[in-house]
Design a protein around this motif. Structure first.
Motif, short mmCIF file in Angstrom:
data_model
loop_
_atom_site.label_atom_id
_atom_site.label_comp_id
_atom_site.label_asym_id
_atom_site.label_seq_id
_atom_site.Cartn_x
_atom_site.Cartn_y
_atom_site.Cartn_z
N ALA A 24 0.74 -1.15 -0.35
CA ALA A 24 0.33 0.21 -0.01
C ALA A 24 1.28 1.07 0.17
CB ALA A 24 -1.19 -0.16 1.01
N ARG A 25 2.02 1.58 -0.25
CA ARG A 25 2.95 2.06 -0.22
C ARG A 25 3.87 2.36 -1.48
NH1 ARG A 25 4.68 3.49 5.37
NH2 ARG A 25 6.81 3.83 4.45
N THR A 26 4.11 4.16 -1.35
CA THR A 26 5.05 3.72 -2.80
C THR A 26 5.97 4.46 -2.51
OG1 THR A 26 5.45 6.76 -2.25
CG2 THR A 26 3.04 5.71 -3.18
N PRO A 27 6.91 3.41 -3.88
CA PRO A 27 8.37 4.07 -3.60
C PRO A 27 9.41 5.38 -2.54
CG PRO A 27 7.63 3.18 -5.89
CD PRO A 27 6.65 3.87 -5.06
N ALA A 28 8.11 6.24 -2.93
CA ALA A 28 9.39 7.25 -2.23
C ALA A 28 8.68 7.58 -0.94
CB ALA A 28 8.54 8.12 -2.65
N TYR A 65 20.76 5.51 -0.93
CA TYR A 65 21.54 5.09 -2.01
C TYR A 65 22.33 4.12 -2.26
CZ TYR A 65 21.82 10.16 -1.49
OH TYR A 65 21.64 11.10 -1.18
N CYS A 66 22.73 3.34 -4.16
CA CYS A 66 22.58 2.25 -4.68
C CYS A 66 23.65 1.99 -3.92
CB CYS A 66 22.01 1.80 -5.42
SG CYS A 66 22.47 0.22 -6.18
N PRO A 67 24.81 1.48 -3.34
CA PRO A 67 25.72 1.04 -3.33
C PRO A 67 26.83 0.24 -4.21
CG PRO A 67 24.74 -1.06 -1.90
CD PRO A 67 23.49 -0.11 -2.95
N SER A 68 25.40 0.28 -5.21
CA SER A 68 26.68 0.02 -6.62
C SER A 68 26.87 0.62 -7.39
CB SER A 68 26.08 -1.64 -7.24
OG SER A 68 26.10 -1.73 -8.69
N ALA A 70 25.47 3.57 -7.00
CA ALA A 70 24.49 5.42 -6.02
C ALA A 70 23.65 6.06 -6.87
CB ALA A 70 26.10 6.66 -6.56
N SER A 71 22.96 5.62 -7.16
CA SER A 71 21.02 6.41 -7.67
C SER A 71 20.66 6.42 -6.07
CB SER A 71 20.50 4.66 -8.50
OG SER A 71 18.89 4.98 -8.80
N SER A 72 19.52 7.42 -6.37
CA SER A 72 18.72 7.83 -5.45
C SER A 72 18.07 7.25 -5.17
CB SER A 72 18.99 9.08 -5.15
OG SER A 72 18.10 9.61 -6.12
N ARG A 73 17.14 6.36 -5.98
CA ARG A 73 15.80 5.83 -6.50
C ARG A 73 15.80 4.51 -5.70
NH1 ARG A 73 13.02 5.45 -11.68
NH2 ARG A 73 15.04 4.24 -12.60
N LEU A 74 16.33 3.90 -4.28
CA LEU A 74 17.36 2.74 -4.19
C LEU A 74 15.35 2.89 -3.24
CD1 LEU A 74 18.96 0.05 -3.39
CD2 LEU A 74 19.24 1.33 -1.03
N SER A 76 12.60 0.00 -0.88
CA SER A 76 13.05 -0.89 0.15
C SER A 76 11.99 -1.71 -0.36
CB SER A 76 13.16 -0.71 2.18
OG SER A 76 12.40 -1.31 2.32
N ASP A 77 11.76 -2.98 -0.15
CA ASP A 77 10.49 -4.03 -0.38
C ASP A 77 10.43 -4.71 1.39
OD1 ASP A 77 8.97 -6.18 -0.58
OD2 ASP A 77 10.16 -6.99 -0.97
N ARG A 78 9.17 -4.06 2.40
CA ARG A 78 9.35 -4.58 3.69
C ARG A 78 10.37 -4.31 4.61
NH1 ARG A 78 7.51 -10.15 3.43
NH2 ARG A 78 9.03 -10.89 1.60
N GLY A 79 11.73 -3.62 4.31
CA GLY A 79 12.64 -3.37 5.17
C GLY A 79 13.81 -4.75 5.17
N ARG A 80 13.27 -5.65 4.51
CA ARG A 80 14.34 -6.47 4.48
C ARG A 80 14.80 -6.88 3.31
NH1 ARG A 80 10.80 -11.78 5.05
NH2 ARG A 80 12.72 -12.80 5.29
N ARG A 81 14.75 -6.57 2.03
CA ARG A 81 15.07 -6.42 0.90
C ARG A 81 15.03 -4.92 0.04
NH1 ARG A 81 12.94 -8.92 -4.59
NH2 ARG A 81 11.12 -8.22 -4.12
N TRP A 82 16.56 -4.83 -0.12
CA TRP A 82 16.37 -3.54 -1.43
C TRP A 82 16.88 -3.51 -2.94
CZ3 TRP A 82 17.51 -3.76 3.34
CH2 TRP A 82 17.10 -2.46 4.38
N ILE A 83 16.29 -2.62 -3.48
CA ILE A 83 16.35 -3.37 -4.49
C ILE A 83 16.36 -2.27 -5.88
CG2 ILE A 83 14.74 -4.16 -6.92
CD1 ILE A 83 13.20 -5.30 -5.24
N CYS A 84 18.10 -1.98 -6.71
CA CYS A 84 18.37 -0.92 -7.11
C CYS A 84 17.40 -0.71 -8.56
CB CYS A 84 19.52 -0.65 -7.19
SG CYS A 84 19.99 1.63 -8.35
N PRO A 85 16.72 0.33 -9.23
CA PRO A 85 15.27 0.08 -10.37
C PRO A 85 16.61 0.56 -11.68
CG PRO A 85 14.72 2.25 -9.34
CD PRO A 85 15.71 1.31 -8.60
N ASP A 86 17.60 0.69 -11.15
CA ASP A 86 18.32 1.62 -12.07
C ASP A 86 20.01 0.66 -12.76
OD1 ASP A 86 17.44 4.09 -12.54
OD2 ASP A 86 18.22 5.07 -11.39
#
Length: 233
Positions: A24-28, A65-68, A70-74, A76-86
């Motif tokens: 129910a939450r947006t990426p932002a 920020y993405c550690p790979s 440095a994108s700011s669009r990282l 979080s999915d439930r605070g258990r997984r981080w995904i970089c769309p870039d």
């Protein structure tokens, strides 16, 4: 037979009830850092039960920020997984493993006042996080040597419990494995506590045990199980 205490009080996200919260939450919103009040509310004190539903979402703002790339669009999915769309980077915030030891000495339990956050000043058992490539049993004995300058020759497995460990504003889910040992002939003179790790040595009576001062819920559950096992409850 299943011991009901082993499964009572598991965090709500253990059965994925929090998925609807993240959906129910947006990426932002998922990337927004949690407020200090929100993080504090998500971490129960010892004896206060399980973690509230959706609490893991609040870890989403821990990385911005993405550690790979440095994108700011990282995201979080439930605070258990981080995904970089870039760049496609994906990181899983997996459960950490910790090990602790219940030492019974002359009918008393050794407790150590914590000198560091989290739970500074609260009482803990000798123990700590398992290092890469290390067995839980070896970690428990190593932590005993590091914290109190002594380790038992033999330990037995007691139980494992889930826990929440908040460090520098980041909540870590842990699986805490507890062992026990009796050392009837051990005296305080045999111990050499590290002042950077241990504030004092407390030999707590099992009759008037300081439950309200125990640092972590998992330790309180392990101690209750041990005292019941030894008919000391």
């Amino acid at each position: 037979m299943r011991d009901t205490d082993d499964y009572r009080g598991l965090p709500e996200w253990a059965d994925h009830k929090s998925e609807a919260v993240s959906a129910a939450r947006t990426p932002a919103e998922l990337s927004a850092p949690p407020s200090s009040a929100t993080v504090a509310a998500a971490v129960p004190a010892a004896g206060q039960g399980s973690i509230p539903p959706g609490a893991w979402v609040d870890a989403g703002g821990s990385f911005r920020y993405c550690p790979s790339c440095a994108s700011s669009r990282l995201v979080s999915d439930r605070g258990r997984r981080w995904i970089c769309p870039d760049c496609g980077f994906e990181y899983f915030h997996n459960v950490a493993t910790a090990a602790g030891v219940i030492l019974e000495i002359g009918g008393r339990i050794l407790l150590l006042p914590r000198t560091r956050e989290p739970m500074k000043g609260k009482l803990a058992l000798p123990g700590g996080f398992v290092e890469p490539g290390e067995r839980a049993e070896d970690a428990a004995l190593r932590e005993c040597r590091e914290e109190i300058g002594w380790a038992p020759d033999h330990i037995e497995f007691l139980a494992s419990y889930p826990n929440r460990y908040l460090y520098n504003g980041i909540p870590y889910a842990t699986c805490d494995l507890y062992f026990f040992s009796q050392a009837p002939g051990l005296s305080p003179a045999d111990l050499d506590p590290d002042p950077d790790e241990v504030g004092d040595l407390i030999f707590a009576s099992t009759v008037d045990f300081p439950w309200k001062s125990v640092a972590f819920e998992s330790a309180a559950r392990a101690l209750r199980r041990y005292l019941k096992l030894r008919n000391l409850d």
